[in-house]
Design an enzyme around this catalytic site. Structure first.
Site, short mmCIF file in Angstrom:
data_model
loop_
_atom_site.label_atom_id
_atom_site.label_comp_id
_atom_site.label_asym_id
_atom_site.label_seq_id
_atom_site.Cartn_x
_atom_site.Cartn_y
_atom_site.Cartn_z
N LYS A 44 6.78 -4.58 12.01
CA LYS A 44 7.89 -5.10 11.24
C LYS A 44 8.00 -4.40 9.89
CE LYS A 44 6.43 -9.56 13.00
NZ LYS A 44 5.76 -10.82 12.60
N ASP A 104 -2.09 4.82 6.52
CA ASP A 104 -3.37 4.52 5.88
C ASP A 104 -4.42 5.42 6.54
OD1 ASP A 104 -5.49 3.32 4.63
OD2 ASP A 104 -5.19 1.34 5.44
P1 IMP Z 1 -3.36 2.88 9.84
O1 IMP Z 1 -3.49 2.83 11.32
O2 IMP Z 1 -4.69 2.65 9.16
O3 IMP Z 1 -2.70 4.12 9.32
O4 IMP Z 1 -2.52 1.62 9.42
C1 IMP Z 1 -1.15 1.64 9.34
C2 IMP Z 1 -0.58 0.24 9.34
O5 IMP Z 1 -1.42 -0.68 8.64
C3 IMP Z 1 0.73 0.21 8.61
O6 IMP Z 1 1.81 0.42 9.49
C4 IMP Z 1 0.75 -1.19 8.00
O7 IMP Z 1 1.29 -2.10 8.91
C5 IMP Z 1 -0.70 -1.51 7.77
N1 IMP Z 1 -1.12 -1.26 6.38
C6 IMP Z 1 -1.91 -0.26 5.93
N2 IMP Z 1 -2.10 -0.32 4.61
C7 IMP Z 1 -1.39 -1.39 4.19
C8 IMP Z 1 -1.17 -1.98 2.89
O8 IMP Z 1 -1.64 -1.54 1.82
N3 IMP Z 1 -0.38 -3.09 2.88
C9 IMP Z 1 0.18 -3.62 3.99
N4 IMP Z 1 0.01 -3.10 5.22
C10 IMP Z 1 -0.77 -2.00 5.31
#
Ligand code: IMP
Ligand code: MG
Length: 181
Positions: A44, A104
């Site tokens: 979302k 992230d």
């Molecule tokens: P990744 O797989 O670690 O790159 O995570 C990506 C997903 O984690 C994003 O699409 C967000 O939904 C969530 N996410 C990562 N960091 C944050 C943050 O600082 N705030 C809110 N959601 C986050």
């Protein structure tokens, strides 16, 4: 009592976000001139960003949505990704632009990228509003990036903590007592 009271500091103001979204839209418009890309909004978190961004893309775009499992109540990525809602239409032979809220670790996007590539689009590009570059666990190429931000948990403009704060018009860092961090 407003939800903005839970925010320790504003990282990106409504004005900064607006200006950046317009800039990204103009760049995408120029890059995709003569084509009609499919914009894939990753639910979302990217819902607000996508809805603003497409109003700055002056091309005949199609919009589709995908929902994938993310952190749930946690603030760290598990690396386990599940498709909760798949695209409505095939992207085979189409120019696909994936719109994400934040990268992230990159694990979620890596999975998505591989999944979408297997559907044989004509091209595949990634647009993320936020990039927590120092947290990256795997190499990911962002074609369009709004802001590189420090390693802090942020909320607002679509981003949540436990499903809250998505409706803040700016992007901010929560007070540590809110998530016990
Ligand atoms: P990744 O797989 O670690 O790159 O995570 C990506 C997903 O984690 C994003 O699409 C967000 O939904 C969530 N996410 C990562 N960091 C944050 C943050 O600082 N705030 C809110 N959601 C986050
Ligand atoms: Mg997300």
């Amino acid at each position: 009592m407003s939800i903005a009271d839970d925010v320790k500091k504003i990282l990106l103001s409504e004005e900064q976000i607006k200006a950046k979204v317009a800039e990204l839209g103009a760049k995408i418009t120029a890059d995709y001139a003569g084509r009609s890309p499919v914009i894939i909004c990753i639910l979302k978190g990217a819902a607000l960003f996508t809805s603003d961004l497409i109003r700055h893309i002056e091309l005949p775009v199609a919009v589709d949505f995908m929902a994938i499992s993310s952190y749930g109540m946690e603030t760290k990525s598990s690396g386990v990704v599940r498709i909760l809602k798949d695209l409505d239409s095939s992207v085979e032979g189409r120019h696909v632009l994936v719109v994400e809220d934040i990268i992230d670790s990159g694990l979620t996007l890596k999975y998505l990228e591989e999944n979408l590539r297997s559907r044989r689009p004509a091209s595949l590009a990634i647009c993320a509003l936020l990039d927590k570059a120092t947290r990256r666990k795997i190499d990911i190429k962002l074609d369009y990036c709004g802001f590189v931000i420090p390693d802090e948990f942020v909320v607002g403009y679509g981003l949540d903590y436990a499903e809250k704060y998505r409706n803040l018009p700016f992007i901010g860092v929560l007070k540590p007592e809110i998530y016990g961090g």
